[in-house]
Design a protein around this motif. Sequence first.
Motif, PDB file in Angstrom:
ATOM      1  N   THR A  36       1.174  -1.121   0.456  1.00 22.34           N
ATOM      2  CA  THR A  36       0.041   0.083   0.145  1.00 22.34           C
ATOM      3  C   THR A  36       0.785   1.140   0.089  1.00 22.34           C
ATOM      4  N   TYR A  37       0.265   2.504  -0.526  1.00 20.09           N
ATOM      5  CA  TYR A  37       1.012   3.293  -0.355  1.00 20.09           C
ATOM      6  C   TYR A  37      -0.387   4.305  -0.278  1.00 20.09           C
ATOM      7  N   VAL A  38       0.171   5.610   0.514  1.00 24.13           N
ATOM      8  CA  VAL A  38      -1.240   6.590   0.642  1.00 24.13           C
ATOM      9  C   VAL A  38       0.099   7.893   1.354  1.00 24.13           C
ATOM     10  N   ASP A  39      -0.543   9.338   0.744  1.00 26.50           N
ATOM     11  CA  ASP A  39       0.081   9.933   0.943  1.00 26.50           C
ATOM     12  C   ASP A  39      -0.792  11.395   1.068  1.00 26.50           C
ATOM     13  N   PRO A  40      -0.597  12.636   1.148  1.00 22.88           N
ATOM     14  CA  PRO A  40      -2.324  13.868   1.313  1.00 22.88           C
ATOM     15  C   PRO A  40      -2.654  13.541  -0.350  1.00 22.88           C
ATOM     16  N   LEU A  41      -1.744  13.198  -1.245  1.00 26.51           N
ATOM     17  CA  LEU A  41      -3.417  13.214  -2.382  1.00 26.51           C
ATOM     18  C   LEU A  41      -2.934  12.392  -3.231  1.00 26.51           C
ATOM     19  N   LEU A  42      -2.561  11.237  -3.221  1.00 24.17           N
ATOM     20  CA  LEU A  42      -2.948   9.956  -3.300  1.00 24.17           C
ATOM     21  C   LEU A  42      -2.941   8.587  -2.453  1.00 24.17           C
ATOM     22  N   LEU A  79      12.357   2.279   6.914  1.00 22.32           N
ATOM     23  CA  LEU A  79      13.257   3.268   6.140  1.00 22.32           C
ATOM     24  C   LEU A  79      12.275   4.451   5.923  1.00 22.32           C
ATOM     25  N   ARG A  80      13.213   5.929   6.483  1.00 19.19           N
ATOM     26  CA  ARG A  80      12.734   6.838   5.615  1.00 19.19           C
ATOM     27  C   ARG A  80      13.904   7.611   5.030  1.00 19.19           C
ATOM     28  N   PHE A  81      13.015   8.385   3.935  1.00 19.72           N
ATOM     29  CA  PHE A  81      14.045   9.443   3.271  1.00 19.72           C
ATOM     30  C   PHE A  81      13.344  10.356   2.890  1.00 19.72           C
ATOM     31  N   SER A  82      14.382  11.726   1.940  1.00 14.73           N
ATOM     32  CA  SER A  82      13.099  12.598   1.772  1.00 14.73           C
ATOM     33  C   SER A  82      13.773  12.844   0.095  1.00 14.73           C
ATOM     34  N   TRP A  83      13.071  13.245  -0.754  1.00 18.29           N
ATOM     35  CA  TRP A  83      13.048  13.244  -2.187  1.00 18.29           C
ATOM     36  C   TRP A  83      12.321  15.075  -2.581  1.00 18.29           C
ATOM     37  N   GLU A  84      12.899  15.022  -4.128  1.00 17.51           N
ATOM     38  CA  GLU A  84      11.774  16.128  -4.719  1.00 17.51           C
ATOM     39  C   GLU A  84      11.405  15.741  -6.284  1.00 17.51           C
ATOM     40  N   LEU A  85      10.712  16.620  -6.722  1.00 17.12           N
ATOM     41  CA  LEU A  85       9.961  16.438  -7.430  1.00 17.12           C
ATOM     42  C   LEU A  85       9.660  18.591  -8.394  1.00 17.12           C
ATOM     43  N   SER A  86      11.156  16.933 -10.022  1.00 22.69           N
ATOM     44  CA  SER A  86      12.034  18.988 -10.221  1.00 22.69           C
ATOM     45  C   SER A  86      11.528  18.800 -11.582  1.00 22.69           C
ATOM     46  N   LYS A  95       8.925  19.497  -2.571  1.00 28.80           N
ATOM     47  CA  LYS A  95       9.446  18.142  -1.590  1.00 28.80           C
ATOM     48  C   LYS A  95       9.274  17.339  -0.652  1.00 28.80           C
ATOM     49  N   GLY A  96       9.434  16.441  -0.372  1.00 28.69           N
ATOM     50  CA  GLY A  96       8.173  15.875   0.265  1.00 28.69           C
ATOM     51  C   GLY A  96       9.078  14.425   1.310  1.00 28.69           C
ATOM     52  N   SER A  97       8.709  13.964   1.914  1.00 32.30           N
ATOM     53  CA  SER A  97       9.612  12.885   2.978  1.00 32.30           C
ATOM     54  C   SER A  97       8.384  11.439   3.189  1.00 32.30           C
ATOM     55  N   ASP A  98       9.601  10.677   2.911  1.00 24.81           N
ATOM     56  CA  ASP A  98       8.819   8.938   2.522  1.00 24.81           C
ATOM     57  C   ASP A  98       8.870   8.305   3.946  1.00 24.81           C
ATOM     58  N   LEU A 108       9.244  -3.078  -0.452  1.00 23.23           N
ATOM     59  CA  LEU A 108       8.202  -3.044   0.160  1.00 23.23           C
ATOM     60  C   LEU A 108       6.227  -3.105   0.223  1.00 23.23           C
ATOM     61  N   ARG A 109       6.591  -3.012   1.414  1.00 23.94           N
ATOM     62  CA  ARG A 109       5.325  -3.849   1.795  1.00 23.94           C
ATOM     63  C   ARG A 109       4.338  -2.461   2.105  1.00 23.94           C
ATOM     64  N   THR A 110       4.863  -1.270   2.870  1.00 19.02           N
ATOM     65  CA  THR A 110       3.992   0.519   2.910  1.00 19.02           C
ATOM     66  C   THR A 110       4.441   1.227   2.435  1.00 19.02           C
ATOM     67  N   MET A 111       4.230   2.535   1.877  1.00 18.47           N
ATOM     68  CA  MET A 111       5.178   3.090   1.492  1.00 18.47           C
ATOM     69  C   MET A 111       3.752   4.843   2.030  1.00 18.47           C
ATOM     70  N   THR A 112       4.465   5.612   3.053  1.00 17.77           N
ATOM     71  CA  THR A 112       3.462   6.474   3.501  1.00 17.77           C
ATOM     72  C   THR A 112       4.520   7.833   3.330  1.00 17.77           C
ATOM     73  N   GLY A 113       3.597   8.547   2.642  1.00 12.67           N
ATOM     74  CA  GLY A 113       4.069  10.235   2.126  1.00 12.67           C
ATOM     75  C   GLY A 113       3.763  11.339   1.814  1.00 12.67           C
ATOM     76  N   PHE A 114       4.665  12.135   3.202  1.00  5.56           N
ATOM     77  CA  PHE A 114       4.556  13.629   3.640  1.00  5.56           C
ATOM     78  C   PHE A 114       4.934  14.658   2.552  1.00  5.56           C
TER      79      PHE A 114
END
Length: 122
Positions: A36-42, A79-86, A95-98, A108-114
């Motif tokens: 599963t994947y979840v963030d504020p928009l998707l 795990l955790r990390f930060s990223w950007e969309l360019s 920019k976000g953190s997952d 990957l079993r789950t991913m939660t994005g901020f």
Amino acid sequence: MNAHTALIDRYFDIWNETDAGRRLTLIAQTWASDATYVDPLLSAQSHDGIDAMIRAVHERFPRHTFRRTTAVDGFADRLRFSWELSSPDGVSIVKGSDFGQVDADGRLRTMTGFLDEVPGAA
């Protein structure tokens, strides 16, 4: 490179892959079948759902690319990390953190994005 870093680098390969067949192969190698994947928009579930979500992002942001902006920090199955969309011209627009969880097979079993920085946010 540790296993978590290699996994997350493949995660970004998926987000940036525009060939549908190649993307599905990468998803199967990287995500658990019940992931599963979840963030504020998707949100998405399963390989097909994750693929549909990424395809929708490609349609909304053509030729944009995601990249990891921090080291992957992890312990045990977390795990955790930060990223950007360019944009195509290299301008960072989001920019976000997952935060993720890995299954026993190292997928990957789950991913939660901020979302840390978004256009127009004050």
